[in-house]
Design a protein around this motif. Structure first.
Motif, PDB file in Angstrom:
ATOM      1  N   LEU A 362       0.825  -1.208   0.000  1.00  0.00           N
ATOM      2  CA  LEU A 362       0.000   0.000   0.000  1.00  0.00           C
ATOM      3  C   LEU A 362       0.860   1.259   0.000  1.00  0.00           C
ATOM      4  O   LEU A 362       1.913   1.311   0.625  1.00  0.00           O
ATOM      5  CB  LEU A 362      -0.895   0.003   1.248  1.00  0.00           C
ATOM      6  CG  LEU A 362      -1.809   1.202   1.468  1.00  0.00           C
ATOM      7  CD1 LEU A 362      -2.858   1.311   0.364  1.00  0.00           C
ATOM      8  CD2 LEU A 362      -2.482   1.105   2.842  1.00  0.00           C
ATOM      9  N   LEU A 374      -5.222   6.524  -1.945  1.00  0.00           N
ATOM     10  CA  LEU A 374      -4.513   5.281  -1.643  1.00  0.00           C
ATOM     11  C   LEU A 374      -4.399   4.443  -2.907  1.00  0.00           C
ATOM     12  O   LEU A 374      -5.354   4.360  -3.691  1.00  0.00           O
ATOM     13  CB  LEU A 374      -5.255   4.487  -0.573  1.00  0.00           C
ATOM     14  CG  LEU A 374      -5.522   5.196   0.755  1.00  0.00           C
ATOM     15  CD1 LEU A 374      -6.485   4.382   1.603  1.00  0.00           C
ATOM     16  CD2 LEU A 374      -4.221   5.438   1.502  1.00  0.00           C
ATOM     17  N   TRP A 376      -2.613   0.507  -4.315  1.00  0.00           N
ATOM     18  CA  TRP A 376      -1.999  -0.734  -3.849  1.00  0.00           C
ATOM     19  C   TRP A 376      -1.712  -1.654  -5.029  1.00  0.00           C
ATOM     20  O   TRP A 376      -2.225  -1.474  -6.131  1.00  0.00           O
ATOM     21  CB  TRP A 376      -2.888  -1.434  -2.828  1.00  0.00           C
ATOM     22  CG  TRP A 376      -4.285  -1.684  -3.278  1.00  0.00           C
ATOM     23  CD1 TRP A 376      -4.765  -2.742  -3.995  1.00  0.00           C
ATOM     24  CD2 TRP A 376      -5.426  -0.822  -3.058  1.00  0.00           C
ATOM     25  NE1 TRP A 376      -6.107  -2.618  -4.233  1.00  0.00           N
ATOM     26  CE2 TRP A 376      -6.547  -1.455  -3.671  1.00  0.00           C
ATOM     27  CE3 TRP A 376      -5.606   0.395  -2.410  1.00  0.00           C
ATOM     28  CZ2 TRP A 376      -7.814  -0.882  -3.635  1.00  0.00           C
ATOM     29  CZ3 TRP A 376      -6.865   0.960  -2.383  1.00  0.00           C
ATOM     30  CH2 TRP A 376      -7.958   0.328  -2.986  1.00  0.00           C
ATOM     31  N   TYR A 385     -10.892  -5.959  -2.347  1.00  0.00           N
ATOM     32  CA  TYR A 385     -10.014  -5.395  -1.319  1.00  0.00           C
ATOM     33  C   TYR A 385     -10.856  -4.679  -0.271  1.00  0.00           C
ATOM     34  O   TYR A 385     -11.910  -4.122  -0.569  1.00  0.00           O
ATOM     35  CB  TYR A 385      -9.018  -4.407  -1.937  1.00  0.00           C
ATOM     36  CG  TYR A 385      -8.244  -4.989  -3.101  1.00  0.00           C
ATOM     37  CD1 TYR A 385      -7.053  -5.677  -2.906  1.00  0.00           C
ATOM     38  CD2 TYR A 385      -8.727  -4.867  -4.405  1.00  0.00           C
ATOM     39  CE1 TYR A 385      -6.360  -6.231  -3.965  1.00  0.00           C
ATOM     40  CE2 TYR A 385      -8.038  -5.412  -5.484  1.00  0.00           C
ATOM     41  CZ  TYR A 385      -6.859  -6.097  -5.257  1.00  0.00           C
ATOM     42  OH  TYR A 385      -6.182  -6.645  -6.315  1.00  0.00           O
ATOM     43  N   VAL A 387     -10.558  -1.671   2.675  1.00  0.00           N
ATOM     44  CA  VAL A 387      -9.725  -0.541   3.097  1.00  0.00           C
ATOM     45  C   VAL A 387     -10.072  -0.194   4.550  1.00  0.00           C
ATOM     46  O   VAL A 387     -11.251  -0.071   4.907  1.00  0.00           O
ATOM     47  CB  VAL A 387      -9.961   0.684   2.191  1.00  0.00           C
ATOM     48  CG1 VAL A 387      -9.059   1.842   2.607  1.00  0.00           C
ATOM     49  CG2 VAL A 387      -9.734   0.326   0.730  1.00  0.00           C
ATOM     50  N   VAL A 426      -4.775  -2.102   4.035  1.00  0.00           N
ATOM     51  CA  VAL A 426      -5.669  -2.760   3.073  1.00  0.00           C
ATOM     52  C   VAL A 426      -5.512  -4.272   3.225  1.00  0.00           C
ATOM     53  O   VAL A 426      -4.396  -4.775   3.411  1.00  0.00           O
ATOM     54  CB  VAL A 426      -5.342  -2.332   1.625  1.00  0.00           C
ATOM     55  CG1 VAL A 426      -6.066  -3.220   0.618  1.00  0.00           C
ATOM     56  CG2 VAL A 426      -5.746  -0.877   1.394  1.00  0.00           C
ATOM     57  N   SER A 442      -1.998  -5.211   5.019  1.00  0.00           N
ATOM     58  CA  SER A 442      -0.837  -4.680   4.301  1.00  0.00           C
ATOM     59  C   SER A 442       0.024  -3.854   5.248  1.00  0.00           C
ATOM     60  O   SER A 442      -0.290  -3.711   6.434  1.00  0.00           O
ATOM     61  CB  SER A 442      -1.318  -3.775   3.154  1.00  0.00           C
ATOM     62  OG  SER A 442      -1.893  -2.583   3.695  1.00  0.00           O
TER      63      SER A 442
END
Length: 610
Positions: A362, A374, A376, A385, A387, A426, A442
């Protein structure tokens, strides 16, 4: 001798005799016999050896030692330190001190386990089963923890108990730390050896989805190596004054916590089960949503429950009596459809193992005073995903967005506060037949939003006030398209830094009189011997762009193009001379009330034709 004088003489003689007795003898008092130390009894009392324990199959001798687990809890009170002036030395709080089981599991049962419809402490006989279970097999079971002491499982099995849920772990009701039940290994091993089907549970105090998943992982780790033939249980109940009770979560959040636990257990190949009392299921959870996917274990201490929702297990008393257990124990029934009583809820085989997705990388940056962008790394096997943003008031990460596309690898978090640092993580998730599986989190990124922002006035005469109110005095008046530096926000006003009368001052201006429009980021490169191509990022809210080129003969920039669409992000300047260097700058604009309000110019960029 006169009688009066005789009496006086006798008294003097008595006093003389007393004075001859040693002082140490006169001061001595009867020796005090110390009281024996008395410990507060736990529920239940320590198990006594049963009569006739030499029968085949019962634990005795060396084997008995394996069935005994020590409990490190002590009710001893530390003595006063003579050198501390009588100050009481407080013991250090440990996670064992925060065991939520020391309430209900020791017999201090909250009222909601009985309910207003009948606080009847149900007996082992005389139960009235709901008519919807007509034709079902009714199987007797118990649930146990360290508070039941050492158990003779052979005697338990002989008494007609066919299954047991063993508490293997819990979360502290204060610090939230996870811990194991010290009696669990002996209970798991010896119950299985006696032929009792075993499941396991964790006494939860989870207040977030992430904590529920953590508890599921902790429970899964605690049952490794055991033959689990009953469900793995999420014991979701309040401890008075504990973190779950104090969190005052919404029904939606509490339900999501239960579902997250169940998904994790199911993904590991086991059968999940949610334990809750009638009050919790009726008032604090969306029980029908849970029961539509997973099994429910109802706790309702009465001879005939009137709970109308779905459930498969019923804990009907905390005051049961079972051979092999000293004191009382929770008793349960399992309503099994014909044929289900022989099913295994299951220790998973290799085919049930689900691989967790890879962890993503990330990165993040502030895109304005109130936005964080953001990005990734894409994970091939991902379904999507999740967040998360850190909530400092709760001391935990909270999910703020679920990205349902595996190809989406960015997200902009809006509505942030100017000049504030935010932390993000994430997780990658993958949907399988067994449920949704999440990766580990992450790396954490910290991003600080811009401490200032720039804007332009959008009216012909804008008053700057000394405070955020029209009642405050006037500092100055600004013309249209005057640039202002915004340093803060106060309701419907911007706080700005301004020079007036040769001095730098703080003023306030109505938000509606300022247009915030970001300047573009420009790139230029040669496209041909007589062409240079300009590209820039799309500016949110822009109506168009103005491009200028530097004229070396006059030393000034000259407008060469106005782009009238905010969605256009490139322009090719043609008709140039080969081998020369050209320099450009540009700005975005937004049309407000028929007037163009411009951003500041971006930094100049140069390119040389071929």
């Amino acid at each position: 001798m006169n009688k009066k004088y005789r009496i006086t003489a006798v008294l003097l003689i008595i006093c003389l005799c007393i004075s001859l007795i040693p002082e140490s003898v006169r001061a001595q008092e009867p020796e005090e016999v110390p009281l024996e130390e008395v410990k507060e009894p736990e529920r239940p009392q320590e198990t006594e050896k049963l009569q006739g324990s030499d029968e085949a199959g019962e634990v005795s001798g060396d084997d008995a030692a394996e069935d005994v687990t020590s409990d490190s809890e002590s009710s001893d009170v530390k003595a006063l330190d003579a050198q501390s002036g009588g100050e009481v030395i407080e013991p250090e709080v440990t996670v064992e001190d925060e065991d939520p089981g020391k309430g209900r599991l020791r017999g201090d049962v909250p009222e909601e386990f009985y309910g207003p419809d009948g606080g009847i402490r149900a007996k082992a006989t005389g139960l009235q089963h709901n008519s919807k279970f007509a034709g079902y097999n009714i199987i007797e079971g118990i649930d146990v923890s360290k508070y039941n002491g050492t158990i003779n499982w052979t005697a338990v099995k002989k008494s007609g108990i066919d299954f047991a849920f063993v508490r293997t772990s819990y979360r502290g009701y204060g610090t939230g730390k996870l811990a194991n039940d010290a009696y669990a290994p002996a209970n798991m091993k010896n119950a299985a050896a006696a032929g009792v089907r075993i499941g396991a549970y964790i006494f939860s105090q989870a207040i977030t989805v992430e904590e529920a998943q953590q508890e599921a992982d902790y429970l899964l780790n605690s049952v490794k190596g055991y033959n689990i033939t009953m469900p793995l249980v999420f014991d979701f109940e309040y401890f008075e004054g504990g973190r779950l009770a104090k969190a005052k979560l919404t029904n939606r959040k509490r339900t999501d916590i239960c579902l997250a636990f169940c998904e994790r257990i199911k993904a590991a190949g086991y059968t999940p089960l949610v334990y809750a009392n009638k009050s919790m299921l009726t008032n604090d959870l969306y029980a029908s949503e849970i029961s539509s996917k997973y099994l429910i274990w109802l706790a309702h201490y009465t001879s005939a429950s009137n709970y109308t929702g779905d459930y498969t297990f019923w804990q009907y008393t905390e005051n049961g009596k079972v051979s092999g257990i000293s004191g009382v124990v929770d008793k349960n029934v399992w309503y099994a459809k014909p044929g289900e009583d022989s099913m295994s809820f299951g220790t998973p085989g290799a085919s049930a193992v689900v691989t967790t997705p890879d962890v993503t990388e990330l990165s993040g940056k502030a895109s304005s005073y109130d936005k964080v962008k953001l990005t990734w790394k894409k994970i091939p096997e991902a379904t999507g995903y999740a967040v998360y943003r850190y909530n400092s008031s709760k001391g935990a990460y909270e999910k703020i967005k679920t990205i349902s596309s595996a190809n989406t690898v960015s997200y902009t978090d809006t509505g942030r506060t100017m000049g504030t640092t935010y932390k993000y993580r994430v997780k990658v998730y993958k949907k399988t037949e067994s449920g949704t599986v999440y990766s580990k989190a992450s790396n954490t990124v910290s991003v600080k939003t811009d401490s200032t922002m720039t804007g332009k006035t959008n009216a012909t005469s804008v008053v700057v006030r000394k405070g955020p109110s029209t009642l405050k005095g006037k500092l100055t008046t600004l013309k249209i398209n005057t640039g202002v530096t915004i340093t803060g926000i106060s309701g419907s006003w911007y706080k700005i830094s301004i020079k007036t009368g040769g001095k730098k001052k703080t003023g306030y201006i109505k938000k509606s009189y300022v247009t915030i429009i970001r300047k573009p980021t420009l790139s230029v490169k040669a496209a041909a011997p007589d062409k240079i191509k300009l590209t820039w990022d799309k500016i949110s809210g822009a109506s168009g762009y103005e491009i200028q080129r530097y004229n070396p003969s006059t030393g000034k920039y000259v407008k060469i193009k106005t782009i009238k669409k905010g969605s256009t992000v490139s322009y090719t300047n043609s008709g140039l001379t080969s081998g020369l260097t050209y320099k450009y700058k540009m700005r975005s604009y937004k049309t407000v009330k028929g007037k163009k309000i411009y951003s500041y110019y971006c930094p100049a960029k140069s390119a040389k034709t071929n």
